[in-house]
Design an enzyme around this catalytic site. Structure first.
Site, PDB file in Angstrom:
ATOM      1  N   ASP A  67     -15.688  13.079  -4.306  1.00 31.59           N
ATOM      2  CA  ASP A  67     -15.017  12.265  -5.315  1.00 31.59           C
ATOM      3  C   ASP A  67     -15.784  10.982  -5.612  1.00 31.59           C
ATOM      4  OD1 ASP A  67     -14.501  11.153  -2.827  1.00 31.59           O
ATOM      5  OD2 ASP A  67     -12.384  11.684  -2.826  1.00 31.59           O
ATOM      6  N   ASN A 136      -1.286  10.121   3.049  1.00 34.41           N
ATOM      7  CA  ASN A 136      -0.222  10.919   2.423  1.00 34.41           C
ATOM      8  C   ASN A 136      -0.616  12.394   2.344  1.00 34.41           C
ATOM      9  OD1 ASN A 136      -2.165  10.900   0.473  1.00 34.41           O
ATOM     10  ND2 ASN A 136      -0.965   9.849  -1.082  1.00 34.41           N
ATOM     11  N   HIS A 138      -3.594  13.564   1.320  1.00 33.85           N
ATOM     12  CA  HIS A 138      -4.549  13.952   0.271  1.00 33.85           C
ATOM     13  C   HIS A 138      -5.886  14.390   0.875  1.00 33.85           C
ATOM     14  CE1 HIS A 138      -5.792   9.470  -0.071  1.00 33.85           C
ATOM     15  NE2 HIS A 138      -6.918  10.093   0.218  1.00 33.85           N
ATOM     16  N   GLU A 143      -4.050  14.076  -4.731  1.00 36.83           N
ATOM     17  CA  GLU A 143      -2.836  13.433  -4.231  1.00 36.83           C
ATOM     18  C   GLU A 143      -1.681  14.445  -4.198  1.00 36.83           C
ATOM     19  OE1 GLU A 143      -3.019  10.533  -2.967  1.00 36.83           O
ATOM     20  OE2 GLU A 143      -3.916   9.017  -4.275  1.00 36.83           O
TER      21      GLU A 143
HETATM   22  C1  GLP Z   1     -10.140   8.298   0.573  1.00 34.20           C
HETATM   23  C2  GLP Z   1     -11.127   9.391   0.159  1.00 34.20           C
HETATM   24  C3  GLP Z   1     -10.834  10.654   0.882  1.00 34.20           C
HETATM   25  C4  GLP Z   1     -10.710  10.299   2.363  1.00 34.20           C
HETATM   26  C5  GLP Z   1      -9.424   9.570   2.566  1.00 34.20           C
HETATM   27  C6  GLP Z   1      -9.195   9.127   4.006  1.00 34.20           C
HETATM   28  O1  GLP Z   1      -9.175   8.038  -0.385  1.00 34.20           O
HETATM   29  N1  GLP Z   1     -11.189   9.659  -1.235  1.00 34.20           N
HETATM   30  O2  GLP Z   1     -11.867  11.586   0.651  1.00 34.20           O
HETATM   31  O3  GLP Z   1     -10.682  11.459   3.124  1.00 34.20           O
HETATM   32  O4  GLP Z   1      -9.334   8.486   1.698  1.00 34.20           O
HETATM   33  O5  GLP Z   1      -9.938   7.976   4.265  1.00 34.20           O
HETATM   34  P1  GLP Z   1     -10.160   7.350   5.685  1.00 34.20           P
HETATM   35  O6  GLP Z   1     -11.098   8.229   6.378  1.00 34.20           O
HETATM   36  O7  GLP Z   1     -10.714   5.989   5.386  1.00 34.20           O
HETATM   37  O8  GLP Z   1      -8.823   7.278   6.332  1.00 34.20           O
END
Ligand code: GLP
Length: 246
Positions: A67, A136, A138, A143
């Site tokens: 992303d 959440n 995702h 989402e």
């Molecule tokens: C972000 C990214 C995701 C990632 C998620 C968890 O929003 N777009 O790809 O897996 O959040 O992030 P973290 O590893 O900082 O908890």
């Protein structure tokens, strides 16, 4: 779905990183799906350290990021392009033309999404995709409410996701939209590794492990995939005790 519970973040990072390194050694032209966020930082650190010891590591590999934010240029410090340069690409022998990240500053975002999906297909599809887990549920920026057959597209970000990602945007508001590969795109990957670390993920890990697949928890889409490895550290696994005798 295979679960691996490891002691701590360091062990999780090494475990995940070694899966990627083994895939690179088995097939140097492997096509990788790569995540951002805090969780993969240790994995990238492990890979950079290991690749420093090898003559060639990423010289034939292709990478596709999951992303990117919409509305900020790749050079912005909060962009996932900057993140990837900082944590991985600047330190390994990957070729620039083998790095793929959606262009969130593209004039025509719909065309950019279609182009990205086509690029993945032209590379022969993703061989191995790593996923973090949003609080959440995702995956990528898919989402809750995302259809399981979704493809690369522009999405709106929830307030909770924007809050979680705010530390990367000290000087400007967190973007409200992103380009993400879809859940369908992720499910097409031949192998998937999802990882989660820390007590703040314990609740969502428990939901992911215990709830029936539904669009309200995007990561549950992975249940239908034949080759998924879930790596959690003890803190993230803290609430699984009721489900498993750990
Ligand atoms: C972000 C990214 C995701 C990632 C998620 C968890 O929003 N777009 O790809 O897996 O959040 O992030 P973290 O590893 O900082 O908890």
């Amino acid at each position: 779905m295979k679960w691996r519970v490891v002691n701590d973040y360091q062990a999780l990072s090494a475990f995940a990183g070694d899966i990627l390194l083994r895939a690179l050694r088995a097939r140097p032209d492997v096509v990788l799906g790569l995540p951002t966020g805090r969780t993969p930082e240790g994995m990238y650190e492990h890979i950079v350290a290991e690749c420093g010891r090898e003559y060639r590591c990423f010289s034939s590999a292709q990478t596709f990021n999951l992303d990117e934010y919409v509305g900020i240029p790749p050079s912005h410090p909060g962009s996932y392009y900057s993140y990837m340069r900082h944590h991985l690409f600047d330190h390994v022998d990957i070729r620039d033309d083998n790095v793929h990240i959606p262009d969130g500053a593209a004039q025509n975002l719909e065309a950019e999404c279609a182009r990205y999906e086509l690029e993945i297909a032209q590379a022969g599809g993703l061989d191995l995709t790593f996923l973090g887990l949003g609080r959440n549920g995702h995956i990528g920026f898919n989402e809750p409410g995302t259809p399981f057959d979704s493809r690369t597209r522009v999405v709106g970000l929830t307030e909770s996701t924007r809050r979680a990602n705010a530390p990367e945007f000290q000087d400007c508001p967190v973007p409200t939209r992103a380009i993400t590969i879809g859940i369908g795109t992720i499910l097409d990957s031949k192998r998937i590794v999802l990882f989660a670390s820390g007590t703040e993920k314990a609740g969502i890990v428990w939901r992911f492990a215990s709830e029936d697949p539904s669009e309200s928890l995007p990561a549950t889409a992975l249940r239908s995939h034949p080759d998924v490895t879930v790596i959690v550290d003890r803190n993230a696994a803290a609430e699984l005790g009721e489900l498993w005798d750990m």
